[in-house]
Motif scaffolding. Structure first.
Motif, PDB file in Angstrom:
ATOM      1  N   ILE A  40      44.457  41.509  50.377  1.00  0.00           N
ATOM      2  CA  ILE A  40      44.281  40.101  50.029  1.00  0.00           C
ATOM      3  C   ILE A  40      44.078  39.921  48.530  1.00  0.00           C
ATOM      4  O   ILE A  40      44.556  38.956  47.948  1.00  0.00           O
ATOM      5  N   LEU A  44      46.179  37.419  46.125  1.00  0.00           N
ATOM      6  CA  LEU A  44      45.574  36.391  45.271  1.00  0.00           C
ATOM      7  C   LEU A  44      45.895  36.611  43.795  1.00  0.00           C
ATOM      8  O   LEU A  44      46.095  35.648  43.054  1.00  0.00           O
ATOM      9  N   SER A 159      44.796  28.903  47.120  1.00  0.00           N
ATOM     10  CA  SER A 159      44.068  30.143  47.407  1.00  0.00           C
ATOM     11  C   SER A 159      43.290  30.039  48.707  1.00  0.00           C
ATOM     12  O   SER A 159      43.287  30.984  49.509  1.00  0.00           O
ATOM     13  N   CYS A 163      44.003  32.253  52.234  1.00  0.00           N
ATOM     14  CA  CYS A 163      42.962  32.978  52.965  1.00  0.00           C
ATOM     15  C   CYS A 163      42.823  32.472  54.397  1.00  0.00           C
ATOM     16  O   CYS A 163      42.637  33.280  55.314  1.00  0.00           O
ATOM     17  N   THR A 169      40.115  37.014  57.213  1.00  0.00           N
ATOM     18  CA  THR A 169      40.002  36.964  55.763  1.00  0.00           C
ATOM     19  C   THR A 169      39.032  35.864  55.403  1.00  0.00           C
ATOM     20  O   THR A 169      39.198  34.727  55.828  1.00  0.00           O
ATOM     21  N   LEU A 171      37.107  33.267  52.763  1.00  0.00           N
ATOM     22  CA  LEU A 171      37.542  32.474  51.615  1.00  0.00           C
ATOM     23  C   LEU A 171      37.070  33.117  50.341  1.00  0.00           C
ATOM     24  O   LEU A 171      36.040  33.792  50.314  1.00  0.00           O
ATOM     25  N   PRO A 172      37.792  32.897  49.245  1.00  0.00           N
ATOM     26  CA  PRO A 172      37.370  33.466  47.958  1.00  0.00           C
ATOM     27  C   PRO A 172      36.002  32.918  47.577  1.00  0.00           C
ATOM     28  O   PRO A 172      35.705  31.756  47.802  1.00  0.00           O
TER      29      PRO A 172
END
Length: 178
Positions: A40, A44, A159, A163, A169, A171-172
């Motif tokens: 991931i 990104l 982004s 995700c 996955t 989230l950032p």
């Protein structure tokens, strides 16, 4: 979808899948070509690198795929193919009072007349009143500055959608590569 599945989609399927995250044709084409992604983070990083080389026309194309903040009917009607990704992004508007919704609509119109595109904000986790405050503040920006801000907001949205698209996955985090 898993990252492995994204990596092995046909070019056409990957194009359609990534378009749900960002509607810039240039961004989508570059991301499809950049596959496979090892993890991931590399996805990104690639998304960031591609977005950083986009031009105004790419930004405007991506912006055009968004409903106006608070326009839930538009979200449901015009953007059915991205509804799963975008449906909860404006959930802060669901509980807004009529006055806030009216102010959002009026200021959206002012914004669009001033800048030539709709107000773009990463609405995830923001209330309608927070978005209204941001909208009112950003109305005073210079056009070049506002385009940069809107492009950065679009990239945050992209982004988050990337995700969300991938199973297991998270989230950032704030300050992560976006």
């Amino acid at each position: 979808m898993t990252l492995s599945e994204l990596n092995t989609l046909s070019e056409e399927q990957a194009t359609e899948t990534l378009r749900q995250c960002c509607a810039s044709s240039h961004w989508v084409e570059c991301m499809v070509a950049a596959r496979p992604f090892a993890n991931i983070e590399s996805l990104l990083i690639a998304a960031n690198a591609v977005w950083s080389h986009c031009q105004k026309s790419d930004y405007l194309e991506a912006f055009d795929a968004h409903p106006k903040i608070g326009d839930i009917n538009s979200l449901k009607k015009k953007y059915q193919n991205t509804q799963a990704m975008a449906g909860h992004e404006q959930s802060g508007v669901d509980e807004a009072n009529a006055g806030t919704l009216q102010a959002l609509a009026e200021n959206n119109g002012k914004y669009e007349r001033r800048f030539g595109y709709i107000f773009i904000v990463c609405a995830t986790g923001k209330s309608a009143s927070e978005m209204l405050t941001l909208l009112e503040e950003r109305l005073h920006n210079e056009p070049a500055d506002e385009l940069s801000i809107a492009a950065a907001e679009q990239h945050k949205i992209t982004s988050i959608r990337l995700c969300k698209m991938l199973k297991n996955t998270s989230l950032p985090k704030e300050g992560a590569i976006l």
